[in-house]
Design a protein around this motif. Structure first.
Motif, PDB file in Angstrom:
ATOM      1  N   PHE A  77       0.938  -1.074   0.182  1.00 30.37           N
ATOM      2  CA  PHE A  77       0.063   0.087  -0.071  1.00 30.37           C
ATOM      3  C   PHE A  77       1.069   1.313  -0.201  1.00 30.37           C
ATOM      4  CE2 PHE A  77      -2.437   3.181   2.615  1.00 30.37           C
ATOM      5  CZ  PHE A  77      -3.383   3.527   1.662  1.00 30.37           C
ATOM      6  N   LEU A  78       1.939   1.233   0.882  1.00 34.32           N
ATOM      7  CA  LEU A  78       2.754   2.426   0.665  1.00 34.32           C
ATOM      8  C   LEU A  78       3.551   2.650  -0.336  1.00 34.32           C
ATOM      9  CD1 LEU A  78       4.062   4.584   2.519  1.00 34.32           C
ATOM     10  CD2 LEU A  78       6.025   2.840   3.317  1.00 34.32           C
ATOM     11  N   ASP A  79       3.861   1.245  -1.003  1.00 33.38           N
ATOM     12  CA  ASP A  79       4.734   1.401  -2.304  1.00 33.38           C
ATOM     13  C   ASP A  79       3.825   2.128  -3.276  1.00 33.38           C
ATOM     14  OD1 ASP A  79       7.330   1.031  -1.395  1.00 33.38           O
ATOM     15  OD2 ASP A  79       7.032  -1.208  -1.411  1.00 33.38           O
ATOM     16  N   ARG A  80       2.513   1.709  -3.379  1.00 31.57           N
ATOM     17  CA  ARG A  80       1.761   2.055  -4.558  1.00 31.57           C
ATOM     18  C   ARG A  80       1.611   3.725  -4.344  1.00 31.57           C
ATOM     19  NH1 ARG A  80      -1.445  -1.934  -3.776  1.00 31.57           N
ATOM     20  NH2 ARG A  80      -3.265  -0.534  -2.948  1.00 31.57           N
ATOM     21  N   THR A  81       1.317   4.120  -2.938  1.00 31.76           N
ATOM     22  CA  THR A  81       1.119   5.444  -2.675  1.00 31.76           C
ATOM     23  C   THR A  81       2.362   6.269  -3.403  1.00 31.76           C
ATOM     24  OG1 THR A  81      -0.033   5.045  -0.781  1.00 31.76           O
ATOM     25  CG2 THR A  81       0.710   7.006  -0.590  1.00 31.76           C
ATOM     26  N   THR A  82       3.432   5.654  -2.901  1.00 32.13           N
ATOM     27  CA  THR A  82       4.874   6.283  -3.378  1.00 32.13           C
ATOM     28  C   THR A  82       4.893   6.439  -4.559  1.00 32.13           C
ATOM     29  OG1 THR A  82       5.903   5.369  -1.326  1.00 32.13           O
ATOM     30  CG2 THR A  82       7.096   6.287  -2.617  1.00 32.13           C
ATOM     31  N   MET A  83       4.514   5.404  -5.604  1.00 35.11           N
ATOM     32  CA  MET A  83       4.556   5.367  -6.967  1.00 35.11           C
ATOM     33  C   MET A  83       3.782   6.394  -7.483  1.00 35.11           C
ATOM     34  SD  MET A  83       4.456   1.298  -7.833  1.00 35.11           S
ATOM     35  CE  MET A  83       5.421  -0.078  -6.960  1.00 35.11           C
ATOM     36  N   SER A  84       2.569   6.545  -6.646  1.00 40.20           N
ATOM     37  CA  SER A  84       1.720   7.753  -7.283  1.00 40.20           C
ATOM     38  C   SER A  84       2.335   9.103  -7.012  1.00 40.20           C
ATOM     39  CB  SER A  84       0.464   7.697  -6.656  1.00 40.20           C
ATOM     40  OG  SER A  84       0.489   8.245  -5.266  1.00 40.20           O
ATOM     41  N   LEU A  85       3.229   9.306  -6.450  1.00 39.39           N
ATOM     42  CA  LEU A  85       3.895  10.615  -5.982  1.00 39.39           C
ATOM     43  C   LEU A  85       5.473  10.847  -6.860  1.00 39.39           C
ATOM     44  CD1 LEU A  85       2.935  11.033  -2.301  1.00 39.39           C
ATOM     45  CD2 LEU A  85       2.121  12.134  -4.181  1.00 39.39           C
ATOM     46  N   ILE A  86       6.000   9.517  -6.887  1.00 36.35           N
ATOM     47  CA  ILE A  86       7.524   9.563  -7.244  1.00 36.35           C
ATOM     48  C   ILE A  86       7.268   8.545  -8.262  1.00 36.35           C
ATOM     49  CG2 ILE A  86       9.825   9.011  -7.117  1.00 36.35           C
ATOM     50  CD1 ILE A  86       9.314   9.938  -4.158  1.00 36.35           C
ATOM     51  N   ALA A  87       7.424   8.719  -9.893  1.00 37.41           N
ATOM     52  CA  ALA A  87       7.153   7.778 -11.149  1.00 37.41           C
ATOM     53  C   ALA A  87       8.439   6.618 -10.825  1.00 37.41           C
ATOM     54  CB  ALA A  87       7.185   8.685 -12.205  1.00 37.41           C
ATOM     55  N   ARG A  92      14.135   5.989   1.211  1.00 38.19           N
ATOM     56  CA  ARG A  92      14.107   7.626   1.116  1.00 38.19           C
ATOM     57  C   ARG A  92      12.626   8.087   0.604  1.00 38.19           C
ATOM     58  NH1 ARG A  92      19.311   8.076  -0.207  1.00 38.19           N
ATOM     59  NH2 ARG A  92      19.209   7.777  -2.166  1.00 38.19           N
ATOM     60  N   GLN A  93      12.380   7.378  -0.651  1.00 39.63           N
ATOM     61  CA  GLN A  93      11.155   7.876  -1.237  1.00 39.63           C
ATOM     62  C   GLN A  93       9.831   7.410  -0.548  1.00 39.63           C
ATOM     63  OE1 GLN A  93      13.204   7.292  -5.664  1.00 39.63           O
ATOM     64  NE2 GLN A  93      11.952   5.479  -5.006  1.00 39.63           N
ATOM     65  N   ARG A  94       9.890   6.163   0.390  1.00 38.06           N
ATOM     66  CA  ARG A  94       8.826   5.908   1.213  1.00 38.06           C
ATOM     67  C   ARG A  94       8.565   6.896   2.165  1.00 38.06           C
ATOM     68  NH1 ARG A  94      10.304  -0.361   2.244  1.00 38.06           N
ATOM     69  NH2 ARG A  94       9.172  -1.529   0.549  1.00 38.06           N
ATOM     70  N   LEU A  95       9.508   7.221   2.777  1.00 28.38           N
ATOM     71  CA  LEU A  95       9.684   8.266   3.945  1.00 28.38           C
ATOM     72  C   LEU A  95       9.366   9.628   3.278  1.00 28.38           C
ATOM     73  CD1 LEU A  95      13.065   7.562   5.665  1.00 28.38           C
ATOM     74  CD2 LEU A  95      10.756   7.434   6.518  1.00 28.38           C
ATOM     75  N   TYR A  96       9.529   9.912   1.929  1.00 27.04           N
ATOM     76  CA  TYR A  96       9.083  11.388   1.399  1.00 27.04           C
ATOM     77  C   TYR A  96       7.465  11.135   1.432  1.00 27.04           C
ATOM     78  CZ  TYR A  96       7.419  14.340  -2.016  1.00 27.04           C
ATOM     79  OH  TYR A  96       6.630  15.597  -2.525  1.00 27.04           O
ATOM     80  N   ALA A  97       6.869   9.758   0.938  1.00 27.67           N
ATOM     81  CA  ALA A  97       5.639   9.723   0.520  1.00 27.67           C
ATOM     82  C   ALA A  97       4.705   9.996   1.869  1.00 27.67           C
ATOM     83  CB  ALA A  97       5.319   8.441  -0.003  1.00 27.67           C
ATOM     84  N   ILE A  98       5.646   9.581   3.017  1.00 26.05           N
ATOM     85  CA  ILE A  98       4.838   9.256   4.474  1.00 26.05           C
ATOM     86  C   ILE A  98       4.628  11.005   4.779  1.00 26.05           C
ATOM     87  CG2 ILE A  98       5.101   9.147   7.071  1.00 26.05           C
ATOM     88  CD1 ILE A  98       6.033   6.188   5.963  1.00 26.05           C
ATOM     89  N   GLU A  99       5.968  11.602   4.522  1.00 26.08           N
ATOM     90  CA  GLU A  99       5.783  13.051   4.915  1.00 26.08           C
ATOM     91  C   GLU A  99       4.722  13.777   4.054  1.00 26.08           C
ATOM     92  OE1 GLU A  99       7.021  17.211   3.910  1.00 26.08           O
ATOM     93  OE2 GLU A  99       7.662  15.632   2.602  1.00 26.08           O
ATOM     94  N   ARG A 100       4.723  13.553   2.713  1.00 20.52           N
ATOM     95  CA  ARG A 100       3.824  14.134   1.967  1.00 20.52           C
ATOM     96  C   ARG A 100       2.332  13.910   2.328  1.00 20.52           C
ATOM     97  NH1 ARG A 100       1.379  17.417   0.276  1.00 20.52           N
ATOM     98  NH2 ARG A 100       1.207  18.203  -1.833  1.00 20.52           N
TER      99      ARG A 100
END
Ligand SMILES: Nc1ncnc2c1ncn2[C@@H]1O[C@H](COP(=O)(O)OP(=O)(O)OP(=O)(O)O)[C@@H](O)[C@H]1O
Ligand SMILES: [Mg+2]
Length: 371
Positions: free
Chosen positions: A139-149, A195-203
């Motif tokens: 779930f987190l990775d899909r969220t992250t993909m939606s924000l960082i291609a 790093r990208q997962r953490l960015y998505a959480i912060e976003r």
């Protein structure tokens, strides 16, 4: 604000559909029908236009209609983005890989974000907080993909290197140099994906702050399972930790440390209750809160809304929360594809949604326009 919506969806030999053509406009879509009439299958077909295996994580062969003597299927759609039309198509034929095309040109899954971003919630996700960490990571990775291609490619690179390392770990005389190369690759891709997962959480946290949602979230965190080095963002530290973990990993026959042992923790605001201690409805509310925040972040960052697939969205929600959800979702101005068993649930959307009734016929399911 830019607009993006599906104007047409075509299915051929997909699940219970022999052929289906659905024309839609900018409004949200509501699909109702009896159990087994094909509502989820329609959402699943659309979900194939995002990286991965779609909302049921099905094998490609299982998507082919059983009654078709030559196993193959095709899903295509037209997407309108501010008046510009694009056509996206995915096809599969027996014994081959799934193909993906945008405007007639072959593309990789990771490139789909350039065309459309798709978010979804399904009833299976209602158990997300109480089941294993795998689902939460996905779930987190899909969220992250939606924000960082790029994220889809990094997840794949990490998994590929780890699968290869796991294969070597099952043979005690494996090539140490090859292990070192794979650990370097895992360190590189792994630190980047964390790093990208953490960015998505912060976003998401920032997007939640702007919400007036009745689904309050207290805190979202990425944690590591005991000694698993799952949240390090330092490439060298992760590579070295993998090297040091080799003896234990050989014994286990698999990689015991790294970002594939991370977990997503979400707390309900107020008493800071962990999600798994919340009631079924509260857990669903947390998911809705996250998905709305994700949609808001996409809108703010890319000035373009995602398409949202919401299967049985009203299940477990009381009327008040469901109506609050509809009100908040309406403000986002996304095309939402929602399924439900009764029209009455969606009355407050009135003319703002297109309604389709699923009909089961001897030669496959089809749909009838209701309004
Ligand atoms: N590969 C396939 N070929 C033919 N039929 C299939 C295939 N896969 C699934 N089905 C059938 O398609 C039908 C539609 O399934 P789907 O999950 O879309 O229904 P649904 O309308 O969402 O039902 P529910 O209300 O129970 O959630 C089911 O009867 C299912 O058994
Ligand atoms: Mg269903």
């Amino acid at each position: 604000m830019a607009k993006l919506f599906l104007t047409q969806l075509n299915l051929a030999q997909f699940r219970c559909f022999s052929r289906l053509r659905l024309k839609t406009d900018h409004r949200s879509v509501i699909l109702t029908g009896e159990n087994g009439s094909g509502k989820t299958s329609i959402l699943e077909a659309i979900s194939l236009f995002s990286p991965g295996r779609g909302l049921r994580r099905a094998k490609v062969a299982d998507l082919a209609r059983h009654l078709n003597p030559s196993p193959s299927w095709k899903v295509s759609c037209q997407i309108d983005r501010d008046g510009t039309q694009r056509s996206v198509e995915t096809t599969w034929m027996n014994n081959s890989k799934r193909r993906l095309e945008v405007d007639g040109k072959s593309v990789k899954q990771a490139e789909l974000n350039d065309c459309v971003t798709i978010l979804w919630l399904t009833p299976a996700m209602d158990r997300l907080w109480s089941e294993s960490a795998d689902g939460r990571r996905r779930f987190l990775d899909r969220t992250t993909m939606s924000l960082i291609a790029d994220h889809a490619g990094d997840v794949m690179a990490y998994d590929r290197a780890m699968r290869e390392r796991n294969r070597l770990l099952r043979h005690p005389d494996s090539d140490a140099h090859w292990l070192k190369v794979l650990e370097f690759r895992m360190g590189e891709a792994g630190a980047k994906l964390t790093r990208q997962r953490l960015y998505a959480i912060e976003r998401l946290t920032r997007a939640l702050a702007g919400s007036v949602s009745p689904f309050p979230i207290g805190d979202i965190r990425l944690i590591s399972q005991e000694g698993a080095q799952a949240t390090t963002i330092d490439r060298e530290e992760l590579t070295e930790a993998l090297r040091l973990s080799r003896p234990r990993d050989f014994k286990a026959g698999r990689t015991l440390i790294g970002p594939h042992r991370a977990d997503l923790v979400v707390e309900f605001q107020g008493q800071n209750r962990a999600a798994q201690l919340c009631s079924t409805g509260e857990q669903k509310a947390l998911l809705i809160s996250l998905i709305l925040a994700n949609a808001r972040a996409i809108l703010e960052d890319f000035d373009c809304p995602p398409v949202m697939l919401l299967d049985e969205i009203a299940a477990h929600l009381d009327t008040h929360r469901f109506q609050m959800f509809l009100a908040e979702a309406k403000q986002l101005d996304c095309q939402m594809w929602m399924t439900g068993t009764e029209w009455a649930l969606f009355d407050s959307l009135a003319e703002e949604a297109q309604k389709f009734q699923m009909v089961v016929e001897p030669d496959g399911s089809t749909v009838k326009i209701v309004n």
